[in-house]
Structures are given as structure tokens and as C-alpha cells.
Design a protein around this motif. Structure first.
Motif, PDB file in Angstrom:
ATOM      1  N   LEU A   1       0.846  -1.209   0.000  1.00  0.00           N
ATOM      2  CA  LEU A   1       0.000   0.000   0.000  1.00  0.00           C
ATOM      3  C   LEU A   1       0.875   1.251   0.000  1.00  0.00           C
ATOM      4  CD1 LEU A   1      -2.742  -0.959   2.640  1.00  0.00           C
ATOM      5  CD2 LEU A   1      -3.106  -0.642   0.197  1.00  0.00           C
ATOM      6  N   ASN A   2       1.973   1.166   0.722  1.00  0.00           N
ATOM      7  CA  ASN A   2       2.872   2.308   0.844  1.00  0.00           C
ATOM      8  C   ASN A   2       3.620   2.579  -0.467  1.00  0.00           C
ATOM      9  OD1 ASN A   2       3.787   4.319   2.656  1.00  0.00           O
ATOM     10  ND2 ASN A   2       5.760   3.285   2.816  1.00  0.00           N
ATOM     11  N   ALA A   3       3.712   1.545  -1.301  1.00  0.00           N
ATOM     12  CA  ALA A   3       4.448   1.680  -2.560  1.00  0.00           C
ATOM     13  C   ALA A   3       3.549   2.124  -3.713  1.00  0.00           C
ATOM     14  CB  ALA A   3       5.098   0.349  -2.903  1.00  0.00           C
ATOM     15  N   VAL A   4       2.232   2.138  -3.471  1.00  0.00           N
ATOM     16  CA  VAL A   4       1.297   2.493  -4.548  1.00  0.00           C
ATOM     17  C   VAL A   4       1.613   3.885  -5.096  1.00  0.00           C
ATOM     18  CG1 VAL A   4      -1.128   3.025  -5.067  1.00  0.00           C
ATOM     19  CG2 VAL A   4      -0.569   1.025  -3.703  1.00  0.00           C
TER      20      VAL A   4
ATOM     21  N   GLN B   1      13.603   3.529  -4.313  1.00  0.00           N
ATOM     22  CA  GLN B   1      12.209   3.928  -4.516  1.00  0.00           C
ATOM     23  C   GLN B   1      12.001   5.285  -3.846  1.00  0.00           C
ATOM     24  OE1 GLN B   1       9.242   1.305  -2.833  1.00  0.00           O
ATOM     25  NE2 GLN B   1       8.162   1.326  -4.768  1.00  0.00           N
ATOM     26  N   SER B   2      11.272   6.180  -4.515  1.00  0.00           N
ATOM     27  CA  SER B   2      11.040   7.493  -3.914  1.00  0.00           C
ATOM     28  C   SER B   2      10.206   7.338  -2.646  1.00  0.00           C
ATOM     29  CB  SER B   2      10.324   8.407  -4.911  1.00  0.00           C
ATOM     30  OG  SER B   2       9.051   7.867  -5.217  1.00  0.00           O
ATOM     31  N   ARG B   3      10.482   8.214  -1.676  1.00  0.00           N
ATOM     32  CA  ARG B   3       9.860   8.111  -0.347  1.00  0.00           C
ATOM     33  C   ARG B   3       8.374   8.443  -0.435  1.00  0.00           C
ATOM     34  NH1 ARG B   3      12.408   9.635   4.575  1.00  0.00           N
ATOM     35  NH2 ARG B   3      12.038   7.966   6.063  1.00  0.00           N
TER      36      ARG B   3
ATOM     37  N   GLN C   1       0.509   9.121   3.114  1.00  0.00           N
ATOM     38  CA  GLN C   1       0.368   7.790   2.500  1.00  0.00           C
ATOM     39  C   GLN C   1       0.835   6.701   3.472  1.00  0.00           C
ATOM     40  OE1 GLN C   1       2.068   7.299  -1.419  1.00  0.00           O
ATOM     41  NE2 GLN C   1       1.529   5.153  -1.513  1.00  0.00           N
ATOM     42  N   SER C   2       1.966   6.951   4.156  1.00  0.00           N
ATOM     43  CA  SER C   2       2.458   5.987   5.153  1.00  0.00           C
ATOM     44  C   SER C   2       1.436   5.817   6.272  1.00  0.00           C
ATOM     45  CB  SER C   2       3.777   6.464   5.762  1.00  0.00           C
ATOM     46  OG  SER C   2       4.781   6.406   4.798  1.00  0.00           O
TER      47      SER C   2
END
Length: 321
Positions: free
Chosen positions: A210-213, A222-224, A229-230
Motif C-alpha cells: 500500500l505504501n508503494a502504490v 524507490q522514492s519516499r 500515505q504511510s
């Protein structure tokens, strides 16, 4: 990079302290609702909280919080750090397959049991004391009405007959160590493992995805994710995982409760507990406190992930360094 470990431990600890303080009253309601068998003292979460405030005051909602706040830092620290370490060990070329995520979560859940079991064991006794007291209101009112002057002959403060019955974490710990040894503090460890391992196996992979969506990868990095979102990913993954393992949490709570109310079952183990709950209370009993659990776990992990990704630990170490 595991060199980051001290920062992760600080993040986990801060997240745990903030989270527990915010949601502890709901957790208390969860424990009391899960322990109800015959006598229904509370009709639901709000009823439980209202009655607790009425009979024990606002701070009654924080019974057992000291134990939790003391031990939640090492618990959260172990869980978050272990998950990170396992993820690093299992990833190849910066990529982690789903089975690796599940395995890392499983490892994290297993590691934290060392702290979780005694913490929850003590917390449950303290949280449930008020429910047991509320179950026997009739004799107490009769006793206090009749032999009113008697206590004043014995003790100088007759206005407070209740406190001696209130258990303390230290008292319970010493009693358990004296009567059952270290194993007494680890009662329900199997059930705790049964709850925490599946929880972590669901939570961590779900959170990571979910955090990577919607984030793009630049090379290997990967961009933070933004804070919101976190936070949302932590809340969503936490509530789904919490509800999924509620039946296991009910079993664990029942097994770890030492003092039972009138006519309430005591259990010999996980299988015996499952069988008796099913026979006496039906399948719905396994979802007791599910709403409370979702309401506790969602903000707990939302806050945890928020603190983690804000890099509070890194800032603290930066200031110290």
C-alpha cells in the motif's frame, strides 16, 4: 542498511509510546468485552468506556497502561527492527518477493513474543479487574450499608475500602514468579505466537505494498512515500490484519486471564479454550472486541509508520551526534 538500526529502535519506541497513550482506553474495552462470558456487564465498546469512567474515574480507562508504556518500547523496537533486518536479508538486488515479505513479517512476529507475552499477561489482569468488580455490585452495596462503622475501627480511612483489591503489576509479577516461576509470566505464549505471527505476515506485506502504490523507482531506490500515505497505509493494513486475527486474540485473552468471574470457564489450553467458547458461546464469540481491535491497531500502526517515515530517530541521533 542495518547501520540504521539505532534510529529504527528510537522510531519504534516513540511510535509505541505515542500510539499506546492515544488508544489505551479502547484496548481496555476490548479486553473486558472479550472476557465477558455469562454476565454481560457491558453491551459494547462505548457502554464499557462510559461505565468504566463512571465507576473508576477517567484514569480507570488507563488501568494497566504503565506496564504497556514500559514494555511497548522494546516490543515495538524489536518488531519494527526485526522486520527490517529480515527484509534486508531476504531481498535480492533491492527487490523482495511476496513470500519474502511474509517470511520477514513472520520472523518479526516471532521475535517480539519475548516481550509481548509478559506485557499482555500483566496488562490483561489490570484491565480486567474493573469488570470483575462490576460483576459483584450487589454484595458490595449490602456490605457497605450494614457494617459501615466496622472498617473505621481497623483502618483510619474508612472512605476507601476498594484499593486493597486493586492488583498491581509488581504484585502480580511477584505472585506469578513465586507460584509458577518464569513460566507463569509466559502463560499464553503459544496463543500470543499464534496471533502475532499471522498478524505480522498479513500486516507487513500489505503495508509495504500500500505504501508503494503510485511511487516510482529511480534505479534501485524507490522514492519516499509522503507522510499521509504511510499513515493511511499503516492504518489500513493494521485494521485488516487486526480483524483477521481477532479470533486468536480472543483465545489469547481468555487463556491469559487469571481471575475469572462467577460461572466463567477456565481453560486448559488453546484447543480446550476454542472448543469451550464454541460450545458455550457460539462462533460469534470469536469476534468479540473486533471493532475495538481495529480501532486500536489502525491508529497504533498509522502513528508507528508515520513516526518511522518522518525519521524521528534519525533526527534525534543527528542532534546527539
Amino acid at each position: 542498511n542495518t547501520g540504521n538500526l539505532p534510529a529504527k529502535l528510537i522510531n519504534g519506541g516513540v511510535a509505541g509510546l505515542v500510539g499506546v497513550t492515544c488508544v489505551f482506553p479502547i484496548d481496555l474495552a476490548k479486553t473486558r468485552l472479550q472476557n465477558q462470558q455469562g454476565v454481560q456487564v457491558y453491551k459494547g465498546m462505548l457502554d464499557c468506556l462510559a461505565k468504566t469512567v463512571r465507576s473508576e474515574g477517567y484514569f480507570g480507562c488507563y488501568r494497566g497502561a504503565a506496564v504497556n508504556l514500559t514494555l511497548v518500547t522494546p516490543e515495538k523496537a524489536i518488531k519494527l527492527a526485526a522486520n527490517d533486518v529480515f527484509r534486508q536479508k531476504l531481498s535480492k538486488d533491492g527487490k523482495l518477493p511476496l513470500w519474502g515479505e511474509v517470511l520477514a513479517g513472520c520472523g518479526a512476529g516471532t521475535c517480539q513474543v519475548v516481550v509481548t507475552t509478559p506485557m499482555e499477561m500483566l496488562k490483561i489482569q489490570l484491565q480486567d479487574a474493573g469488570r470483575l468488580a462490576a460483576q459483584r455490585p450487589v454484595p458490595t452495596s449490602a456490605q457497605t450499608a450494614a457494617p459501615g462503622p466496622a472498617p473505621s475501627l481497623v483502618a483510619p480511612s474508612p472512605a476507601r475500602p476498594a484499593p486493597p483489591q486493586r492488583p498491581s503489576a509488581t504484585g502480580i509479577t511477584l505472585e506469578l514468579l513465586k507460584t509458577r516461576g518464569l513460566a507463569g509470566l509466559y502463560r499464553g505464549a503459544g496463543a500470543t505466537l499464534m496471533r502475532d505471527v499471522p498478524f505480522s505476515m498479513i500486516y507487513f506485506p500489505l503495508f509495504a505494498n500500500l505504501n508503494a502504490v503510485g511511487r516510482d523507482c529511480q534505479g534501485d531506490v524507490q522514492s519516499r512515500a509522503p507522510f499521509w500515505q504511510s499513515f493511511i497505509a499503516g492504518c489500513t493494513a493494521g485494521s485488516i490484519a487486526a480483524v483477521a486475527v481477532t479470533p486468536l486474540d480472543v483465545i489469547k485473552t481468555r487463556l491469559q486471564t487469571l481471575q475469572k468471574g462467577e460461572g466463567e470457564d477456565t481453560y486448559r489450553g488453546i484447543v480446550d479454550c476454542t472448543r469451550r467458547i464454541m460450545r458455550r458461546e457460539g462462533p460469534s464469540a470469536f469476534l468479540k472486541g473486533a471493532t475495538c481491535r481495529a480501532l486500536v491497531i489502525a491508529p497504533l500502526f498509522g502513528i508507528a509508520q508515520g513516526v518511522y517515515f518522518l525519521g524521528v530517530g534519525e533526527t534525534v541521533l543527528g542532534l546527539l551526534g
